[in-house]
Every structure is written in structure tokens, then in C-alpha cells.
Design a protein around this motif. Structure first.
Motif, mmCIF file in Angstrom:
data_model
loop_
_atom_site.group_PDB
_atom_site.id
_atom_site.type_symbol
_atom_site.label_atom_id
_atom_site.label_comp_id
_atom_site.label_asym_id
_atom_site.label_seq_id
_atom_site.Cartn_x
_atom_site.Cartn_y
_atom_site.Cartn_z
ATOM 1 N N ILE A 421 0.841 -1.205 0.000
ATOM 2 C CA ILE A 421 0.000 0.000 0.000
ATOM 3 C C ILE A 421 0.873 1.253 0.000
ATOM 4 O O ILE A 421 0.650 2.196 -0.780
ATOM 5 N N PHE A 422 1.899 1.277 0.858
ATOM 6 C CA PHE A 422 2.765 2.455 0.978
ATOM 7 C C PHE A 422 3.495 2.740 -0.331
ATOM 8 O O PHE A 422 3.436 3.863 -0.871
ATOM 9 N N ILE A 423 4.182 1.732 -0.858
ATOM 10 C CA ILE A 423 4.941 1.928 -2.098
ATOM 11 C C ILE A 423 4.002 2.206 -3.266
ATOM 12 O O ILE A 423 4.287 3.057 -4.128
ATOM 13 N N GLY A 424 2.868 1.517 -3.300
ATOM 14 C CA GLY A 424 1.906 1.731 -4.375
ATOM 15 C C GLY A 424 1.371 3.145 -4.398
ATOM 16 O O GLY A 424 1.223 3.749 -5.473
ATOM 17 N N ASP A 430 2.979 10.051 -7.642
ATOM 18 C CA ASP A 430 4.210 10.614 -8.204
ATOM 19 C C ASP A 430 5.180 11.121 -7.141
ATOM 20 O O ASP A 430 5.858 12.141 -7.314
ATOM 21 N N LEU A 431 5.278 10.389 -6.054
ATOM 22 C CA LEU A 431 6.212 10.738 -4.988
ATOM 23 C C LEU A 431 7.366 9.740 -4.886
ATOM 24 O O LEU A 431 8.339 9.989 -4.166
ATOM 25 N N TYR A 432 7.277 8.629 -5.607
ATOM 26 C CA TYR A 432 8.269 7.565 -5.476
ATOM 27 C C TYR A 432 9.676 8.053 -5.811
ATOM 28 O O TYR A 432 10.632 7.771 -5.080
ATOM 29 N N ASP A 433 9.815 8.799 -6.884
ATOM 30 C CA ASP A 433 11.142 9.257 -7.307
ATOM 31 C C ASP A 433 11.645 10.441 -6.487
ATOM 32 O O ASP A 433 12.798 10.853 -6.637
ATOM 33 N N PRO A 482 -1.511 15.165 3.960
ATOM 34 C CA PRO A 482 -2.689 14.471 3.413
ATOM 35 C C PRO A 482 -2.329 13.098 2.832
ATOM 36 O O PRO A 482 -3.134 12.159 2.924
ATOM 37 N N PHE A 483 -1.139 12.991 2.233
ATOM 38 C CA PHE A 483 -0.700 11.705 1.699
ATOM 39 C C PHE A 483 -0.524 10.692 2.821
ATOM 40 O O PHE A 483 -0.995 9.554 2.732
ATOM 41 N N LEU A 484 0.163 11.093 3.894
ATOM 42 C CA LEU A 484 0.381 10.184 5.012
ATOM 43 C C LEU A 484 -0.938 9.773 5.657
ATOM 44 O O LEU A 484 -1.114 8.611 6.043
#
Length: 516
Positions: A421-424, A430-433, A482-484
Motif C-alpha cells: 500500500i505504501f509503495i503503491g 508521483d512521490l516515489y522518485d 494528506p498523503f500520510l
């Protein structure tokens, strides 16, 4: 394996927390360098001496009993020397014992450097600029062989130059980002004073490494243990380019991988990278040996041993295999066994400190002296797809060291869902990179919660994301609240067995990136 070109700089480590940063800055200039302890036997480099020497800072005072000393043999090389902080003080102390003493006013933090001579080390450096100081001692009396070339309000001797030889010293730390023109100072030393040309690139590294692998391996076969990460994949691609079908890759499902990772990564190896790979499911073997084990160091050693045993079993009866290729990195080595200086051992890595003492295969570790970003650059040069190169680091022991207690199938199932869920969501939004590494841990803590008007007593999941360049230092990623909140809500609602989510806001140092 050693990839030392003819033009290189040696960094003598006196135990500074910044020593690795010196190496990073020099390599950013496309100049190869190595860190070795201050008391390294210099005859080891007789065949290929360095073109320059940098002496690091350190936590000791030159007046302390048993303080690190100066190896006078380095002067026989007759190459430029730059002493940083303690490195400067030991140069002065070597000429006049007692000339270094405790300062009335210590300097820690930013200070304004006033340049007195800008002809060489301080070429293109403004008259006044911010530098980073970290010292309690100062030079009371400067040896007559030296002259002052810079000072600060609190330090009469902030930088010096030998009157006849190419020996320099600075009291501040040019390697840290807080020293505004620090990189220019190191560039001046490397290019203008040592006369190096900056030819050490990803392409030159590949060319020399491929040649060295061929010479070392000869007609024998090499087994490469793939972890699914960037490091081992780059190693496999390097070795494959060097010896072709003499390579056999093994990708082991140790039961500690992330959700669907074994099948997904195996497909990439076979279909996109065209590596000769064989997948082996050893889940039961790993989990049986890890049953009831809590200590992370013990977990690493168990996992490292089983990997070797699985590899041995995979090639049993084939006497052509003589080598094992691994994706060991420079930070792995530094943190595991502190083999290059008096800095403390942080933790062992399963592929360094966790390996058994006796092995049937000799090691091939072509990226052992590279930082993570350098490995990625090599991977890009080798043509590995960028979507794979940008994958976050994932430890060889996998989820085994992200469960901060004994490892069970049930806990692994919980952590896989949390991680997915977290990585997905990082990818989806668009925060992974934007982060260097993100991970989830399962804490050995159960707490009371309320769901549907009923009491729950379930586990706590910890989320961690950091920003970094090479993994040696890292800051916690300031992800949007909000993302967290959204990720936490999804985890608690969708992962039965988790009723609390926390976010890690500690940096490295003092913390490490992984929790174990």
C-alpha cells in the motif's frame, strides 16, 4: 576487486564522521579515490602510488595519549598533501610538538573565512565566504615551514601552505555542503595542485572492470546471486558482458521478499535484461532457520549462510563454478566491518559480515568500492532500463529485518500488505522518485484500538521514507500530511491485524535508514 586507475587520491582516515563525504566530493570530480586508515602500510601502494593525499579530520586531540599519529612515510611519495582539521593539526604537531592546544573559543558551525592568499588552493574563492568549522583545538604556533593563507575571526590559522612543498592544511571542512565553496577548494587541490584530469567515469569503470573480470575468472564459471535490487543486477550485467555464458544467475525466493516480487522481478531478468537466470524457491528453508530468532545480527548471519548453502546446492557436482558474484557496495563494507579506519562498526550486512568463514566459491565483487549513485550511473551506461535503475534499495535480508521480532508467515503477510500500500501510493501520487528509499516495518508493539465500536488489540506499522544521495547520510522525507493520512487510513482499513500507523522522522545519523 580493485579498480584503481593510475591517477588517484588516497584519503587517510583519522576517524572523522565526514571522511566518506571527502570521498564523495572527490569522486564527483571524476577522480578515483580510496579511504584507508591513517596507519595503513604504505608499501601496499608501491606499484601504483597516489597522485595526491588527503588527511581527514578526527575526534581526537593531537595531545591525547595514544592519539593517531602521522605516517612520515607518506612524504616519500613527494605528492601534494591536504590536511583537513585534525589532518592540519597533526602536520603542525609533527614539526613542533605542543604547538596545538585547546582554543579559548571553540568553533563549531558556520564561520566566515577570510582569504589571505588566493593563488592556488583558494583560486576563484571569494575574499569572504562561509565555511564549516568543527574543532576545539587550534594551532598556537605555526611551524616556520608554513605560512597562513586564510583566517577567521576566531582562528588565526584557518588555512596554511608549506613554503617549499605542495603541502596544504585547512582547519575547516570543505567536504560538507555548509562550506559554500568547499567543492571548488577540493577541485583546486585535485586539478590545479595534483594535476589530475578527471577521467574516471562510468564508462571507464565499465571498461576496466570488464577486463579485470575476464582476467580473474579465466575459463571458469561464475554464479551470481541476484537479490532483485539494483546492485546485484548491475553486477550480473557487468559479469555477463565480460564472460557471457560462463555466468549463471540465481534468484532465490527466501520467503522474505515483497508482495509478488519474486515473479515480477524474475520476468524482468528473463524478458528485459536477457540474463541467464534460474529461480529457486527456498522459502521453507529460510523460515525454518529463522524461527524464534529476534536479534537482527543473528538474522543476517543466518540469512547469509543459507544463501551460500542454497547456491552451493544449486551447482553441486559442477566443478566449473569457481566464483560467486555479489552486489556488495562501499557503504555495506564501511558499516559492516569498518575495514578502512577507526570509525565504529554500525551493523553487519548479510553479504559482508554475514557470510560464513569458509566458502567453496571465491568472491567477485566488482562494485565493492562504489557508492549507490555511482552504481546507478554504471547501470544506465550498461543499458539497464531506468525504471529498474530507479528502484529503491531493498536489503538482502528483506522483510526479515523489517519485522522487529521473530519472523513468522503471519507477520510477513501483514508487512507485505502494508509495504504494498505504501509503495503503491508513492508511485500513484508521483512521490516515489522524490525519495531515496521508502519502507515499512512491523513493530513488536500491540496496542488498543476501536473498530466498529469493538475493541482491537493489534500490531503497529511504522513507515519510513528518506532523501539521500548515497545512503551514507539521509534526512527523513517531508511527505505531504494528506498523503500520510491517506496511506494510514488505507493500511488500517485494509490490513486486518494493524490498528496503528506511525511515521519515522529521524535522520541518518543518528539513526540508520533501516530499523535493523
Amino acid at each position: 576487486m580493485q579498480h584503481r586507475p593510475s591517477d588517484w587520491i588516497i584519503i587517510l582516515d583519522y576517524g572523522s564522521q565526514y571522511t566518506q563525504l571527502i570521498a564523495r566530493r572527490i569522486r564527483e570530480l571524476n577522480i578515483y579515490c580510496e579511504i584507508h586508515p591513517f596507519n595503513k602500510e604504505l608499501s601496499a601502494f608501491a606499484d601504483q602510488p597516489p597522485k595526491g593525499i588527503i588527511m581527514s579530520g578526527g575526534p581526537s586531540s593531537v595531545n591525547d595519549e595514544g592519539a593517531p599519529g602521522l605516517n612520515s612515510g607518506l612524504f616519500e611519495w613527494d605528492v601534494p598533501i591536504l590536511g583537513i582539521c585534525y589532518g592540519l593539526q597533526i602536520l603542525a604537531h609533527n614539526k613542533i610538538p605542543g604547538c596545538v592546544e585547546q582554543a579559548d573559543h571553540r568553533e563549531f558551525g558556520r564561520s566566515e573565512l577570510i582569504v589571505d592568499d588566493a593563488t592556488d588552493l583558494f583560486r576563484n574563492i571569494p575574499q569572504e565566504s562561509v565555511v564549516w568549522m568543527s574543532h576545539g583545538d587550534h594551532i598556537k604556533k605555526l611551524p616556520r615551514e608554513y605560512e597562513i593563507i586564510a583566517h577567521t575571526d576566531n582562528a588565526r590559522v584557518a588555512a596554511v601552505r608549506h613554503r617549499e612543498q605542495q603541502i596544504f592544511g585547512v582547519q575547516f571542512h570543505p567536504e560538507v555542503v555548509h562550506t559554500v565553496y568547499g567543492q571548488q577548494i577540493l577541485e583546486n587541490f585535485a586539478y590545479e595542485i595534483c594535476h589530475l584530469e578527471g577521467t574516471w567515469t562510468a564508462r571507464s569503470f565499465i571498461e576496466s572492470t570488464v577486463k579485470e573480470i575476464r582476467e580473474k575468472v579465466g575459463d571458469h564459471r561464475v554464479l551470481c546471486g541476484l537479490s532483485g535490487g539494483v546492485d546485484s543486477t548491475v553486477v550480473a550485467t557487468l559479469v555477463h558482458q565480460a564472460i557471457g555464458d560462463q555466468l549463471q544467475c540465481i534468484f532465490v525466493d527466501n520467503g522474505l521478499l515483497r508482495k509478488n516480487e519474486f515473479r515480477d522481478v524474475l520476468d524482468i531478468y528473463e524478458e528485459e535484461l536477457n540474463l541467464p537466470v534460474r529461480g529457486i524457491d527456498a522459502t521453507d528453508r529460510f523460515l525454518a532457520e529463522l524461527r524464534g530468532v529476534i536479534d537482527p545480527e543473528q538474522k543476517r548471519k543466518i540469512i547469509g549462510n543459507i544463501f551460500i548453502n542454497v547456491f552451493d546446492d544449486a551447482i553441486a557436482g559442477d566443478n566449473d563454478f569457481k566464483f560467486l558474484a555479489q552486489g556488495t557496495l562501499y557503504p555495506d563494507v564501511i558499516e559492516s566491518i569498518s575495514f578502512k579506519g577507526p570509525s565504529a562498526t554500525i551493523k553487519s550486512h548479510h553479504n559482508v559480515g554475514g557470510l560464513p568463514e569458509e566458502m567453496n566459491l571465491a568472491l567477485v565483487e566488482p562494485v565493492r568500492e562504489l557508492f549507490k549513485d555511482e552504481v546507478r550511473n554504471v547501470g544506465r551506461e550498461l543499458g539497464i532500463p531506468d525504471h529498474f535503475i530507479k528502484r529503491h534499495p531493498f536489503p538482502g535480508p528483506g522483510l526479515g529485518i523489517r519485522i522487529l521480532s521473530d519472523v513468522t508467515k503471519e507477520k510477513l503477510a501483514l508487512l507485505r500488505e502494508v509495504d504494498d500500500i505504501f509503495i503503491g501510493e508513492l508511485r500513484k501520487q508521483d512521490l516515489y522518485d522524490d525519495v531515496w528509499q521508502a519502507l515499512a516495518v512491523l513493530l513488536p508493539v500491540q496496542s488498543v484500538g476501536v473498530m466498529g465500536d469493538e475493541r482491537t488489540y493489534e500490531f503497529t506499522a511504522g513507515l519510513r521514507a528518506v532523501t539521500s544521495v548515497d545512503g551514507m547520510t539521509a534526512d527523513w522525507a517531508h511527505l505531504p500530511h494528506p498523503f500520510l493520512a491517506h496511506v494510514s487510513n488505507r493500511i488500517i482499513n485494509e490490513v486486518r491485524g494493524i490498528n496503528r500507523v506511525v511515521y519515522d522522522v529521524s535522520s541518518k545519523p543518528p539513526s540508520t535508514i533501516e530499523w535493523e
